[in-house]
Write an enzyme that holds these catalytic residues in place. Structure first.
Site, PDB file in Angstrom:
ATOM      1  N   ALA A  58       0.818  -1.217   0.000  1.00 51.17           N
ATOM      2  CA  ALA A  58       0.000   0.000   0.000  1.00 51.17           C
ATOM      3  C   ALA A  58       0.851   1.267   0.000  1.00 51.17           C
ATOM      4  O   ALA A  58       0.448   2.280  -0.563  1.00 51.17           O
ATOM      5  CB  ALA A  58      -0.946  -0.006   1.195  1.00 51.17           C
ATOM      6  N   PHE A  59       2.022   1.210   0.613  1.00 48.13           N
ATOM      7  CA  PHE A  59       2.880   2.391   0.663  1.00 48.13           C
ATOM      8  C   PHE A  59       3.317   2.816  -0.743  1.00 48.13           C
ATOM      9  O   PHE A  59       3.522   4.004  -1.000  1.00 48.13           O
ATOM     10  CB  PHE A  59       4.103   2.123   1.548  1.00 48.13           C
ATOM     11  CG  PHE A  59       4.906   3.341   1.847  1.00 48.13           C
ATOM     12  CD1 PHE A  59       4.491   4.243   2.817  1.00 48.13           C
ATOM     13  CD2 PHE A  59       6.078   3.602   1.159  1.00 48.13           C
ATOM     14  CE1 PHE A  59       5.231   5.383   3.095  1.00 48.13           C
ATOM     15  CE2 PHE A  59       6.826   4.738   1.432  1.00 48.13           C
ATOM     16  CZ  PHE A  59       6.401   5.627   2.403  1.00 48.13           C
ATOM     17  N   VAL A  82      -5.219  -3.699   0.598  1.00 46.59           N
ATOM     18  CA  VAL A  82      -5.733  -4.153   1.887  1.00 46.59           C
ATOM     19  C   VAL A  82      -4.687  -3.869   2.956  1.00 46.59           C
ATOM     20  O   VAL A  82      -3.555  -4.344   2.860  1.00 46.59           O
ATOM     21  CB  VAL A  82      -6.036  -5.669   1.862  1.00 46.59           C
ATOM     22  CG1 VAL A  82      -6.649  -6.105   3.180  1.00 46.59           C
ATOM     23  CG2 VAL A  82      -6.939  -6.028   0.696  1.00 46.59           C
ATOM     24  N   ILE A  83      -5.081  -3.098   3.969  1.00 47.04           N
ATOM     25  CA  ILE A  83      -4.214  -2.824   5.117  1.00 47.04           C
ATOM     26  C   ILE A  83      -4.973  -3.294   6.351  1.00 47.04           C
ATOM     27  O   ILE A  83      -6.043  -2.776   6.656  1.00 47.04           O
ATOM     28  CB  ILE A  83      -3.872  -1.324   5.229  1.00 47.04           C
ATOM     29  CG1 ILE A  83      -3.326  -0.781   3.898  1.00 47.04           C
ATOM     30  CG2 ILE A  83      -2.861  -1.097   6.359  1.00 47.04           C
ATOM     31  CD1 ILE A  83      -3.208   0.733   3.850  1.00 47.04           C
ATOM     32  N   THR A  88       1.290  -3.535  16.066  1.00 45.08           N
ATOM     33  CA  THR A  88       2.238  -2.417  16.145  1.00 45.08           C
ATOM     34  C   THR A  88       1.635  -1.189  15.463  1.00 45.08           C
ATOM     35  O   THR A  88       0.633  -1.295  14.752  1.00 45.08           O
ATOM     36  CB  THR A  88       3.568  -2.774  15.439  1.00 45.08           C
ATOM     37  OG1 THR A  88       3.323  -2.876  14.026  1.00 45.08           O
ATOM     38  CG2 THR A  88       4.150  -4.081  15.975  1.00 45.08           C
ATOM     39  N   HIS A  90       2.523   0.205  12.886  1.00 50.38           N
ATOM     40  CA  HIS A  90       2.778   0.149  11.448  1.00 50.38           C
ATOM     41  C   HIS A  90       1.503   0.410  10.637  1.00 50.38           C
ATOM     42  O   HIS A  90       1.531   1.138   9.639  1.00 50.38           O
ATOM     43  CB  HIS A  90       3.373  -1.224  11.091  1.00 50.38           C
ATOM     44  CG  HIS A  90       3.779  -1.374   9.672  1.00 50.38           C
ATOM     45  ND1 HIS A  90       4.882  -0.742   9.141  1.00 50.38           N
ATOM     46  CD2 HIS A  90       3.227  -2.089   8.657  1.00 50.38           C
ATOM     47  CE1 HIS A  90       4.998  -1.058   7.868  1.00 50.38           C
ATOM     48  NE2 HIS A  90       4.002  -1.879   7.546  1.00 50.38           N
ATOM     49  N   ARG A 129     -15.514  -7.149   3.177  1.00 50.04           N
ATOM     50  CA  ARG A 129     -15.558  -5.999   2.268  1.00 50.04           C
ATOM     51  C   ARG A 129     -15.022  -6.320   0.875  1.00 50.04           C
ATOM     52  O   ARG A 129     -15.000  -5.463   0.007  1.00 50.04           O
ATOM     53  CB  ARG A 129     -14.793  -4.835   2.890  1.00 50.04           C
ATOM     54  CG  ARG A 129     -15.576  -4.216   4.035  1.00 50.04           C
ATOM     55  CD  ARG A 129     -14.699  -3.471   5.030  1.00 50.04           C
ATOM     56  NE  ARG A 129     -15.504  -2.892   6.092  1.00 50.04           N
ATOM     57  CZ  ARG A 129     -16.041  -3.567   7.108  1.00 50.04           C
ATOM     58  NH1 ARG A 129     -15.847  -4.873   7.209  1.00 50.04           N
ATOM     59  NH2 ARG A 129     -16.762  -2.963   8.030  1.00 50.04           N
TER      60      ARG A 129
END
EC number: 2.5.1.78
Length: 155
Positions: A58-59, A82-83, A88, A90, A129
């Protein structure tokens, strides 16, 4: 004097799309891609006019989306990924930067950039989703891209 209303149609015929998708959590991301393609084809678009561009995570979505936008090959770009929250911070960093970066590219672009990146608390929410209980957000993002591409053509 009459007020002029301008809005986009949901006709994908003749439009070219880039689907920029992150490979991380690909088993869900692929469902988003399938939903986006289904939407475009159901609304008169051709699979031959769809290019799927895959990036690591995603980054990387904003920079790849920008490169696709600058190519001049597409009428609209759909970002998909998808994240999923972990244990953490992150998740917060990646979700915020990907969202901000995609929004920034969208503001710079002469074509619409729609957002179909899932940011979920857990795997179950992501699966819901991507085509089960909560519909397919890839389909929804493609629908927005179709409407916006037609709107942009009128402006």
């Amino acid at each position: 004097m009459q007020v002029q209303n301008i809005e986009g149609s949901l006709n994908a015929s003749g439009l070219k799309f880039a689907l920029v998708v992150s490979r991380f959590n690909d088993f869900i991301g692929q469902k988003l891609v399938e939903g986006a393609i289904d939407c475009i084809v159901r609304h008169g678009g051709s699979a031959d006019e769809i290019t799927v561009i895959r990036c690591p995570g995603a980054f990387e979505l904003p920079s790849v989306t920008r490169k696709a936008m600058l190519s001049g090959k597409y009428d609209a770009i759909v970002t998909l990924g998808v994240i999923i929250r972990g244990s953490t911070p992150h998740f917060d960093v990646i979700a915020a930067e990907a969202t901000k970066g995609i929004a920034q590219v969208g503001m710079e672009a002469a074509i619409p950039v729609s957002f179909g990146v899932l940011t979920t608390e857990n795997l179950e929410q992501a699966i819901e989703r991507a085509g089960t209980k909560a519909g397919n957000k890839g389909f929804d993002a493609a629908l927005a891209a179709i409407e916006m591409a037609n709107l942009y053509k009128q402006l």
